[in-house]
Design a protein around this motif. Structure first.
Motif, PDB file in Angstrom:
ATOM      1  N   GLY A  76     -10.543   7.920   0.422  1.00 24.43           N
ATOM      2  CA  GLY A  76     -10.160   6.374   0.284  1.00 24.43           C
ATOM      3  C   GLY A  76     -11.077   5.380   0.774  1.00 24.43           C
ATOM      4  O   GLY A  76     -11.295   4.199   0.292  1.00 24.43           O
ATOM      5  N   SER A  96      -4.740   4.701  -0.370  1.00 21.79           N
ATOM      6  CA  SER A  96      -4.996   5.955  -0.203  1.00 21.79           C
ATOM      7  C   SER A  96      -5.347   6.451   1.411  1.00 21.79           C
ATOM      8  O   SER A  96      -4.595   7.183   1.905  1.00 21.79           O
ATOM      9  CB  SER A  96      -6.045   6.747  -0.827  1.00 21.79           C
ATOM     10  OG  SER A  96      -6.032   8.073  -0.790  1.00 21.79           O
ATOM     11  N   THR A 154     -14.093   5.191  -1.666  1.00 24.90           N
ATOM     12  CA  THR A 154     -13.757   4.375  -2.908  1.00 24.90           C
ATOM     13  C   THR A 154     -13.358   3.141  -2.649  1.00 24.90           C
ATOM     14  O   THR A 154     -12.787   2.488  -3.735  1.00 24.90           O
ATOM     15  CB  THR A 154     -12.947   5.415  -3.813  1.00 24.90           C
ATOM     16  OG1 THR A 154     -11.701   5.785  -2.965  1.00 24.90           O
ATOM     17  CG2 THR A 154     -13.654   6.646  -4.206  1.00 24.90           C
ATOM     18  N   GLN A 155     -13.025   2.821  -1.480  1.00 24.53           N
ATOM     19  CA  GLN A 155     -12.301   1.540  -1.087  1.00 24.53           C
ATOM     20  C   GLN A 155     -10.662   1.401  -1.737  1.00 24.53           C
ATOM     21  O   GLN A 155     -10.394   0.455  -1.777  1.00 24.53           O
ATOM     22  CB  GLN A 155     -13.069   0.331  -1.561  1.00 24.53           C
ATOM     23  CG  GLN A 155     -14.701   0.123  -0.772  1.00 24.53           C
ATOM     24  CD  GLN A 155     -15.245  -1.059  -1.439  1.00 24.53           C
ATOM     25  OE1 GLN A 155     -14.836  -1.760  -2.340  1.00 24.53           O
ATOM     26  NE2 GLN A 155     -16.243  -1.571  -0.545  1.00 24.53           N
ATOM     27  N   ASP A 156     -10.136   2.606  -1.728  1.00 21.10           N
ATOM     28  CA  ASP A 156      -9.045   2.824  -2.028  1.00 21.10           C
ATOM     29  C   ASP A 156      -8.165   2.677  -0.779  1.00 21.10           C
ATOM     30  O   ASP A 156      -7.909   3.804  -0.255  1.00 21.10           O
ATOM     31  CB  ASP A 156      -8.754   4.148  -2.820  1.00 21.10           C
ATOM     32  CG  ASP A 156      -7.450   4.343  -3.233  1.00 21.10           C
ATOM     33  OD1 ASP A 156      -6.471   3.418  -2.970  1.00 21.10           O
ATOM     34  OD2 ASP A 156      -6.948   5.251  -3.879  1.00 21.10           O
ATOM     35  N   TYR A 157      -7.665   1.711  -0.480  1.00 22.12           N
ATOM     36  CA  TYR A 157      -7.005   1.366   0.944  1.00 22.12           C
ATOM     37  C   TYR A 157      -5.509   1.785   0.983  1.00 22.12           C
ATOM     38  O   TYR A 157      -5.246   2.174   1.947  1.00 22.12           O
ATOM     39  CB  TYR A 157      -7.477  -0.045   1.693  1.00 22.12           C
ATOM     40  CG  TYR A 157      -8.719  -0.373   1.932  1.00 22.12           C
ATOM     41  CD1 TYR A 157      -9.545   0.227   2.751  1.00 22.12           C
ATOM     42  CD2 TYR A 157      -9.527  -1.058   1.030  1.00 22.12           C
ATOM     43  CE1 TYR A 157     -11.037   0.045   2.987  1.00 22.12           C
ATOM     44  CE2 TYR A 157     -10.885  -1.273   1.130  1.00 22.12           C
ATOM     45  CZ  TYR A 157     -11.409  -0.789   2.181  1.00 22.12           C
ATOM     46  OH  TYR A 157     -12.622  -1.125   2.352  1.00 22.12           O
ATOM     47  N   ASP A 171       2.358   1.628  -3.172  1.00 21.94           N
ATOM     48  CA  ASP A 171       1.141   2.073  -4.359  1.00 21.94           C
ATOM     49  C   ASP A 171       0.785   3.346  -4.209  1.00 21.94           C
ATOM     50  O   ASP A 171       0.742   4.346  -5.167  1.00 21.94           O
ATOM     51  CB  ASP A 171      -0.047   1.185  -4.248  1.00 21.94           C
ATOM     52  CG  ASP A 171      -0.109  -0.365  -4.534  1.00 21.94           C
ATOM     53  OD1 ASP A 171       1.258  -0.658  -5.365  1.00 21.94           O
ATOM     54  OD2 ASP A 171      -0.860  -1.015  -4.204  1.00 21.94           O
ATOM     55  N   PHE A 172       0.729   3.880  -3.184  1.00 20.06           N
ATOM     56  CA  PHE A 172       0.448   5.352  -2.786  1.00 20.06           C
ATOM     57  C   PHE A 172       1.643   6.522  -3.137  1.00 20.06           C
ATOM     58  O   PHE A 172       1.357   7.360  -3.753  1.00 20.06           O
ATOM     59  CB  PHE A 172      -0.045   5.550  -1.255  1.00 20.06           C
ATOM     60  CG  PHE A 172      -0.698   6.868  -0.895  1.00 20.06           C
ATOM     61  CD1 PHE A 172      -1.800   7.417  -1.325  1.00 20.06           C
ATOM     62  CD2 PHE A 172       0.263   7.830  -0.254  1.00 20.06           C
ATOM     63  CE1 PHE A 172      -2.312   8.595  -0.975  1.00 20.06           C
ATOM     64  CE2 PHE A 172      -0.143   9.025   0.079  1.00 20.06           C
ATOM     65  CZ  PHE A 172      -1.394   9.508  -0.222  1.00 20.06           C
ATOM     66  N   TRP A 184       0.951  -1.159  -0.043  1.00 19.00           N
ATOM     67  CA  TRP A 184      -0.059   0.013  -0.079  1.00 19.00           C
ATOM     68  C   TRP A 184       0.722   1.315  -0.059  1.00 19.00           C
ATOM     69  O   TRP A 184       0.476   2.111  -0.537  1.00 19.00           O
ATOM     70  CB  TRP A 184      -0.905   0.051   1.478  1.00 19.00           C
ATOM     71  CG  TRP A 184      -2.223  -0.848   1.069  1.00 19.00           C
ATOM     72  CD1 TRP A 184      -2.483  -1.356  -0.137  1.00 19.00           C
ATOM     73  CD2 TRP A 184      -2.972  -1.421   2.240  1.00 19.00           C
ATOM     74  NE1 TRP A 184      -3.738  -2.373   0.233  1.00 19.00           N
ATOM     75  CE2 TRP A 184      -3.921  -2.231   1.339  1.00 19.00           C
ATOM     76  CE3 TRP A 184      -2.893  -1.207   3.310  1.00 19.00           C
ATOM     77  CZ2 TRP A 184      -4.973  -2.980   2.107  1.00 19.00           C
ATOM     78  CZ3 TRP A 184      -4.072  -1.975   4.214  1.00 19.00           C
ATOM     79  CH2 TRP A 184      -5.027  -2.549   3.628  1.00 19.00           C
ATOM     80  N   ASP A 200       2.914   6.529  -6.809  1.00 21.05           N
ATOM     81  CA  ASP A 200       2.085   6.982  -7.700  1.00 21.05           C
ATOM     82  C   ASP A 200       2.319   8.371  -8.089  1.00 21.05           C
ATOM     83  O   ASP A 200       1.986   9.418  -7.292  1.00 21.05           O
ATOM     84  CB  ASP A 200       0.554   6.734  -7.296  1.00 21.05           C
ATOM     85  CG  ASP A 200      -0.605   7.025  -8.495  1.00 21.05           C
ATOM     86  OD1 ASP A 200       0.206   7.521  -9.636  1.00 21.05           O
ATOM     87  OD2 ASP A 200      -1.710   6.777  -8.285  1.00 21.05           O
TER      88      ASP A 200
END
Length: 230
Positions: free
Chosen positions: A177, A185, A180-183, A6-7, A3, A10
């Motif tokens: 987050g 974030s 939108t279930q963007d864990y 990914d965060f 995570w 990006d």
């Protein structure tokens, strides 16, 4: 760990109006404004009550409010009253949260100065305001800074709720987050908030080392070591 990669890996999170630099600046602006306003209210009031000994009930009530005030509830109340067209529905609850620690520690710092030191200052011909500014405040400065530090950390952590009103700040990563279930974030935003609070902690520690006189620092170390040995 994925995570975090990914965060923070990006590129989209580092540019544009919704990137980390902009959100960080927004978070800083909200926190700094709330802390500044709370300081304007709490420090002079704490100095006055501590020096005169009058109005200590205000300090007691303030300390109790600090434990009882539901910041999110107050935020929602002010949003309903004032709307979301300005930042004040967020700033007012943050100020209410920040005032008690500053007020209580400022009061305790002034009242905790050795009475003999106070009497000696008067014996030298100093007047009330001079005694306060030249003797009491320098000795009480560590406690005053402690109150500011505690309030600053609480404000930085609680400014996250600004996202509930549609305003910016690092809380947007957490709130959006979850929505939108963007864990990644959510996790990244949480890490940023924790790091911000740690930076504030370190910053106040450095300020204390620069502003507090060596004599007062040594006195505090002696007192703390004596309390520990007991």
């Amino acid at each position: 760990m994925n995570w975090l990669v990914d965060f923070f890996g990006d590129p989209a999170h580092w540019s544009g109006p919704y990137g980390i630099p902009v959100r960080l600046l927004e978070h800083l602006e909200f926190s700094a404004l709330a802390l500044f306003l709370a300081t304007l209210v709490a420090v002079p009031l704490g100095l006055l009550i501590g020096h005169t000994g009058r109005g200590h009930l205000v300090v007691v009530v303030s300390a109790n409010l600090a434990r009882a005030i539901p910041t999110l509830g107050v935020l929602v109340l002010f949003v309903l009253l004032l709307g979301t067209a300005s930042i004040w529905p967020v700033i007012i609850p943050l100020v209410l949260l920040a005032v008690p620690p500053i007020l209580v520690n400022t009061f305790e710092g002034i009242r905790g100065v050795d009475p003999e030191l106070r009497d000696a200052a008067y014996g030298m011909g100093l007047r009330g305001g001079q005694v306060l500014g030249q003797v009491l405040v320098p000795v009480a400065l560590p406690l005053i800074l402690l109150g500011l530090r505690l309030s600053a950390i609480q404000v930085v952590a609680t400014t996250t709720v600004a996202a509930y009103t549609g305003l910016g700040g690092l809380g947007r990563f957490v709130i959006d987050g979850f929505a939108t279930q963007d864990y990644a974030s959510v996790f990244g935003g949480s890490v940023l908030i924790v790091l911000f609070a740690l930076v504030v902690q370190v910053g106040f520690t450095l300020v204390q080392r620069v502003t507090v006189s060596p004599g007062v620092s040594r006195r505090l170390k002696v007192r703390d070591s004596g309390a520990t040995s007991r």
